[in-house]
Scaffold this active site. Sequence first.
Site, PDB file in Angstrom:
ATOM      1  NE  ARG A  34      -2.082  -1.200   3.495  1.00  0.00           N
ATOM      2  CZ  ARG A  34      -2.343  -0.851   4.729  1.00  0.00           C
ATOM      3  NH1 ARG A  34      -3.443  -0.179   5.021  1.00  0.00           N
ATOM      4  NH2 ARG A  34      -1.541  -1.157   5.722  1.00  0.00           N
ATOM      5  CG  ASN A  41      -3.895  -4.206   3.452  1.00  0.00           C
ATOM      6  OD1 ASN A  41      -3.333  -4.162   2.367  1.00  0.00           O
ATOM      7  ND2 ASN A  41      -3.223  -4.193   4.591  1.00  0.00           N
TER       8      ASN A  41
END
Length: 92
Positions: free
Chosen positions: A17, A35
Amino acid sequence: MATHLRIVGLVQGVGYRASFEAQARALQLSGWVRNRADGSVEAMIQGAPDAVEKIIAWSRRGPTSAKVKEVVVSDTDDATLSPGRFDVRPTA
């Protein structure tokens, strides 16, 4: 028009990320990344077509410790994204 990505593989706990966010900001994309509870990573992006293609290509590799198995790409009109803003969102 925005582009939705679902990235599957070893993509959590490997800096995916944060790396995606850095790439998106460098490409001046708007959107978000997060996520998913199923172990995948999800992103919604919007920007210049060449920048979108570049991040899609990057997402198929990810950071060094990631092992991407699949990237599902789809276009959507449903996204409301703030121009010039890219966020890391909480897990969904």
